[in-house]
Design an enzyme around this catalytic site. Structure first.
Site, short mmCIF file in Angstrom:
data_model
loop_
_atom_site.label_atom_id
_atom_site.label_comp_id
_atom_site.label_asym_id
_atom_site.label_seq_id
_atom_site.Cartn_x
_atom_site.Cartn_y
_atom_site.Cartn_z
N SER A 147 0.87 -1.17 0.00
CA SER A 147 0.00 0.00 0.00
C SER A 147 0.90 1.22 0.00
O SER A 147 2.07 1.15 0.40
CB SER A 147 -0.89 0.01 1.25
OG SER A 147 -1.51 1.27 1.43
N TYR A 160 -2.78 -1.57 10.41
CA TYR A 160 -2.84 -1.87 8.98
C TYR A 160 -1.58 -1.37 8.28
O TYR A 160 -0.93 -2.11 7.53
CB TYR A 160 -4.07 -1.22 8.36
CG TYR A 160 -4.06 -1.23 6.85
CD1 TYR A 160 -4.35 -2.38 6.15
CD2 TYR A 160 -3.71 -0.08 6.13
CE1 TYR A 160 -4.32 -2.41 4.76
CE2 TYR A 160 -3.68 -0.10 4.75
CZ TYR A 160 -3.98 -1.26 4.06
OH TYR A 160 -3.93 -1.27 2.70
#
Length: 363
Positions: A147, A160
């Site tokens: 990400s 996360y």
């Protein structure tokens, strides 16, 4: 495509294939004639996709229903694949989840533990099991979903972001270990994307959801990079790529504050939102200048002796042009950009002007 031709086709295994980026990647593989092993929790949805891909592309699909956040899920997937005598040529570790809120007081540990197991442990073990087979064959490709958050601190999604930082670092380390083989590993670093991710994470009201990238575009860029054996890919336009440069140049405390504002609920004060956009605009503008400078430096280093002499002779002109560009960007930012898209447009002008000035300098 005949059944006989189809049986000889290569196979891609895709986790998280039932929706979002995983689904879009599965379509691209199917379109190119890859047989598929689709892994997700919804048997009905996966069977539906298998029928769709057979009807549209004539490829075979094996469905494995599995909750990959559970203990030994990765090994069970691997064992099922081996029992079916399937050779996985490409592994796509797409499955992943997030949680939203303040780590100390708002998030739930059981959900975070499940998140860590899925994003880290399952991805790592699937990679280890299938990578060993690929190395033995000296052929194969792996795509790991990291990400853009993997290179930035991300308050309100701290766990996360930490798992994605692990995936990115893990992937880059494997790339070095595999440099003398025909096996490649690619890290996918998308920005916030229009999938069900934010809904499942409980973050639908976060400001970041106002500007989401298209999953179709993300998957296409990822697919192309994977096939080329690239070490990483940041899908989308200049703004996303400039964000990477900004992440490397900006102090972590400042970056964390910027990301915090981007992740906060939409109903915070409008003045804070404008401040956040201005900060991102500055960052993107600076990053664009860095990108342009790097391009000029690369071109200079690759030039012959005569061109280098011309370049040095006209360096003053280049500096003057760069100063003008900087002034333009500064004035535009100080006057207040309405949104990050305006900053991206300005950044594009920076790059264009830098390229034009350099071309004139060496001509």
């Amino acid at each position: 495509m005949t059944n006989q031709e189809n049986k000889s086709a290569k196979t891609a295994l895709i986790t998280g294939a039932s929706s979002g980026i995983g689904y879009e990647l599965a379509k691209l593989f199917a379109k190119d004639g890859y047989n598929l092993v689709l892994v997700a929790r919804s048997t009905e949805k996966l069977n539906e996709l298998g029928g769709q891909f057979w009807d549209e592309y004539g490829v075979e699909t094996v469905v494995i229903t599995k909750d990959l956040s559970k203990e030994d899920a990765a090994r069970d997937v691997y064992n099922q694949v081996k029992e079916k005598n399937i050779t996985v040529d490409i592994l796509v570790n797409d499955a992943g989840v997030g949680t939203y809120g303040l780590f100390a007081t708002e998030t739930d540990w059981e959900k975070e533990k499940s998140l860590i197991h899925l994003n880290v442990l399952t991805t790592t073990l699937l990679t280890k099991l299938f990578l060993k087979d690929m190395v033995e064959r000296n052929e194969g490709k792996i795509l790991n979903l990291a990400s853009i958050a993997s290179i930035t601190p991300t308050p309100l999604m701290a766990v996360y972001a930490a798992t994605k930082a692990y995936i990115y670092n893990f992937t880059q380390s494997l790339i070095n270990e595999l440099k003398d083989t025909n096996v490649s590993v690619t890290a996918l670093l998308p920005n916030a994307t229009d999938t069900d991710f934010f809904n499942k994470a409980g973050a639908t009201n976060a400001k970041v959801t106002d500007n989401l990238d298209d999953a179709v575009v993300v998957a296409k860029d990822a697919y192309n990079a994977l096939m080329k054996g690239a070490s990483k890919v940041i899908p989308g336009g200049l703004g996303n790529k400039a964000q990477e440069i900004m992440a490397y140049l900006t102090p972590q405390e400042t970056l964390a504050q910027m990301m915090r504002k981007n992740m906060e609920p939409k109903n915070t004060a409008q003045t804070e939102e404008k401040s956040n956009k201005a900060a991102w605009a500055w960052g993107i503008g600076i990053a664009a200048v860095v990108i342009a400078g790097a391009a000029v430096a690369l071109a200079y280093n690759n030039s012959n002796v005569v061109d280098k002499a011309r370049y040095r002779y006209k360096a003053g002109k280049l500096k003057s042009g760069a100063d003008d560009v900087y002034t333009d960007v500064k004035d535009a930012l100080l006057s207040g950009l309405d949104n990050v898209k305006d900053a991206v447009a300005t950044a594009k002008e920076v790059v264009a002007k830098a390229r034009e000035t350099f071309t004139e300098a060496v001509s």
